[in-house]
Design a protein around this motif. Sequence first.
Motif, PDB file in Angstrom:
ATOM      1  N   LEU A 160       0.694  -1.661  -0.220  1.00 54.23           N
ATOM      2  CA  LEU A 160       0.048  -0.043   0.236  1.00 54.23           C
ATOM      3  C   LEU A 160       0.582   1.384  -0.667  1.00 54.23           C
ATOM      4  O   LEU A 160       2.150   1.536   0.816  1.00 54.23           O
ATOM      5  CB  LEU A 160      -0.920   0.223   0.853  1.00 54.23           C
ATOM      6  N   ILE A 161       1.058   1.738  -0.843  1.00 60.38           N
ATOM      7  CA  ILE A 161       1.829   3.568  -1.185  1.00 60.38           C
ATOM      8  C   ILE A 161       0.162   4.203  -0.824  1.00 60.38           C
ATOM      9  O   ILE A 161      -0.541   4.727  -1.519  1.00 60.38           O
ATOM     10  CB  ILE A 161       1.969   3.613  -2.079  1.00 60.38           C
ATOM     11  N   TYR A 171      -2.595   3.711  -3.361  1.00 57.41           N
ATOM     12  CA  TYR A 171      -2.091   2.175  -4.546  1.00 57.41           C
ATOM     13  C   TYR A 171      -1.489   1.414  -3.918  1.00 57.41           C
ATOM     14  O   TYR A 171      -0.625   1.246  -2.549  1.00 57.41           O
ATOM     15  CB  TYR A 171      -0.990   2.946  -5.828  1.00 57.41           C
ATOM     16  N   VAL A 172      -1.921   0.228  -4.890  1.00 60.10           N
ATOM     17  CA  VAL A 172      -2.032  -1.010  -3.992  1.00 60.10           C
ATOM     18  C   VAL A 172      -1.555  -1.867  -5.178  1.00 60.10           C
ATOM     19  O   VAL A 172      -2.497  -1.527  -6.308  1.00 60.10           O
ATOM     20  CB  VAL A 172      -3.006  -1.583  -4.082  1.00 60.10           C
ATOM     21  N   ILE A 216       3.059   7.128  -7.069  1.00 53.94           N
ATOM     22  CA  ILE A 216       4.017   5.748  -6.193  1.00 53.94           C
ATOM     23  C   ILE A 216       5.455   6.839  -5.863  1.00 53.94           C
ATOM     24  O   ILE A 216       5.800   6.277  -5.043  1.00 53.94           O
ATOM     25  CB  ILE A 216       4.020   5.337  -7.929  1.00 53.94           C
ATOM     26  N   ASN A 217       5.526   7.645  -6.276  1.00 53.88           N
ATOM     27  CA  ASN A 217       6.870   8.120  -6.244  1.00 53.88           C
ATOM     28  C   ASN A 217       6.892   9.857  -6.529  1.00 53.88           C
ATOM     29  O   ASN A 217       8.208   9.951  -7.075  1.00 53.88           O
ATOM     30  CB  ASN A 217       7.966   7.764  -6.748  1.00 53.88           C
ATOM     31  N   ASP A 221       6.777  13.640   0.645  1.00 54.56           N
ATOM     32  CA  ASP A 221       7.046  12.399   1.610  1.00 54.56           C
ATOM     33  C   ASP A 221       5.806  11.816   1.296  1.00 54.56           C
ATOM     34  O   ASP A 221       5.056  12.051   0.710  1.00 54.56           O
ATOM     35  CB  ASP A 221       6.902  12.567   3.184  1.00 54.56           C
ATOM     36  N   MET A 222       6.358  10.409   0.949  1.00 52.07           N
ATOM     37  CA  MET A 222       5.580   9.176   0.407  1.00 52.07           C
ATOM     38  C   MET A 222       5.675   7.554   2.111  1.00 52.07           C
ATOM     39  O   MET A 222       6.680   7.824   2.573  1.00 52.07           O
ATOM     40  CB  MET A 222       6.804   8.501   0.044  1.00 52.07           C
ATOM     41  N   ILE A 223       5.030   7.284   2.118  1.00 56.44           N
ATOM     42  CA  ILE A 223       5.278   6.320   3.129  1.00 56.44           C
ATOM     43  C   ILE A 223       4.145   4.748   1.841  1.00 56.44           C
ATOM     44  O   ILE A 223       3.401   5.057   1.011  1.00 56.44           O
ATOM     45  CB  ILE A 223       4.253   6.252   4.286  1.00 56.44           C
ATOM     46  N   ASN A 224       5.105   3.374   2.497  1.00 63.10           N
ATOM     47  CA  ASN A 224       3.988   2.372   2.275  1.00 63.10           C
ATOM     48  C   ASN A 224       4.534   1.304   3.565  1.00 63.10           C
ATOM     49  O   ASN A 224       4.736   1.489   4.437  1.00 63.10           O
ATOM     50  CB  ASN A 224       4.758   2.009   0.809  1.00 63.10           C
TER      51      ASN A 224
END
Length: 309
Positions: A160-161, A171-172, A216-217, A221-224
Motif C-alpha cells: 500500500l502506497i 495505490y495497491v 507512487i513516487n 514525503d511518501m509512505i508504504n
Amino acid sequence: MAYTAIDNPELYFQAKLYTGTGTSTAFTLDGDEDMQPDLVWIKARDDAESHKLYDAVRGTTKHIESDTSDVETTEAGGLTAFGSDGFTVGDYGSINNTDGLYVAWCWKANGSGSANTDGSINTTATSANTTAGFSINQWDGSDADGTLGHGLNVAPRCILIKNQDATEQWYVYHESMGNGNRMVLNDTSAPSSAADWWQDTSPTTSVIYLSGVDGINGNNDMINYCWHEVQGYSKFSKHSGNGNADGAFVYTGFKPAMIICKRYDSTGSWTIHDNKRNAYGGLGATLYPHLTNDEDSGEARSMDFLSNG
C-alpha cells in the motif's frame, strides 16, 4: 495441519475493540503476549468516521485515511503513544468519542526504524519485521523511476502506497494481479493496467520498483506498507466466487484473524472482517476501507473463519 513459522501470531498482529472515553486513555491489547504495535488502523464501528492510520515511522498524532486521497493530518488529540502492549489515544472524537465503539487493527514492525540504502532511492526510515513479513517505509519522493529497499528478506506480495503531502489516491500492488496492474484502496474501481506503475517489474527480495507518478513516487514525503506471506500466519491470494450461500472455501492453512477482500475483475467494494467483531450476532461483521460507513451487521454472515481458511 500446515507447518507454522510463527508459534504465537498475537506477537505480530492483534485486533482490538474498545469503547471511547472522550479523554486521553491507554488501551491494552488483549493477547496473551505483550505486543508493541507500530501500525494502528482505527475505525469507528457505530459512526460514519474516516479510517485513521497511525504508524511509528511517521510518528504519533499523524494520521492518513484509507477512504480518502487527503494529505496527512496532525491532530494533537489523536494517537499519542505506541505503548509496550497497546496504544494511547487523546480526545480526538474520530477515534475516542465518549461511548463510541471502535476497532483497531495493530501490526508489529520494528519501531521508528532507520534508513535503508538497498535501492536507488534511500528511505528516511524503514521499520521491518522480517519474522512476520511486514515493513513500513518512508522516503522523499523524486518524481522519477527508481527502486526502494523494503527491509524484508522475501519479496512483498502486497504493498500500500500513499503520498503524505499531496492529494493522491492510495495505490495497491498485489502479486495476484501481476506487475502491470494496480488497484486503488480508497475507491471501488477495477484494477487498471499500466506497465509503468511498477516499471513492469515485480518486487525482489530487497527492493520494489517505483514509477515517477505522483501517487507512487511523487516529489513529496511518501509512505508504504509491505507484506509477504509467512506460512501459518499470513496469506495473500485470490479466489473465484461461486454465488452460493455456502460460498467458496479459501485455504490459508491457519485460522485468520483479519481478512481484506476486493473484487478485481470488475468494480466492487473493499471489505474488512476480523475475529473480534461478532457482538452484533454474526461472525465477521463488515467494515469498508474505502468508506466512512459504520459497521454493517447485515453482512455479518458473509464470511466464516475456519481453522484452516
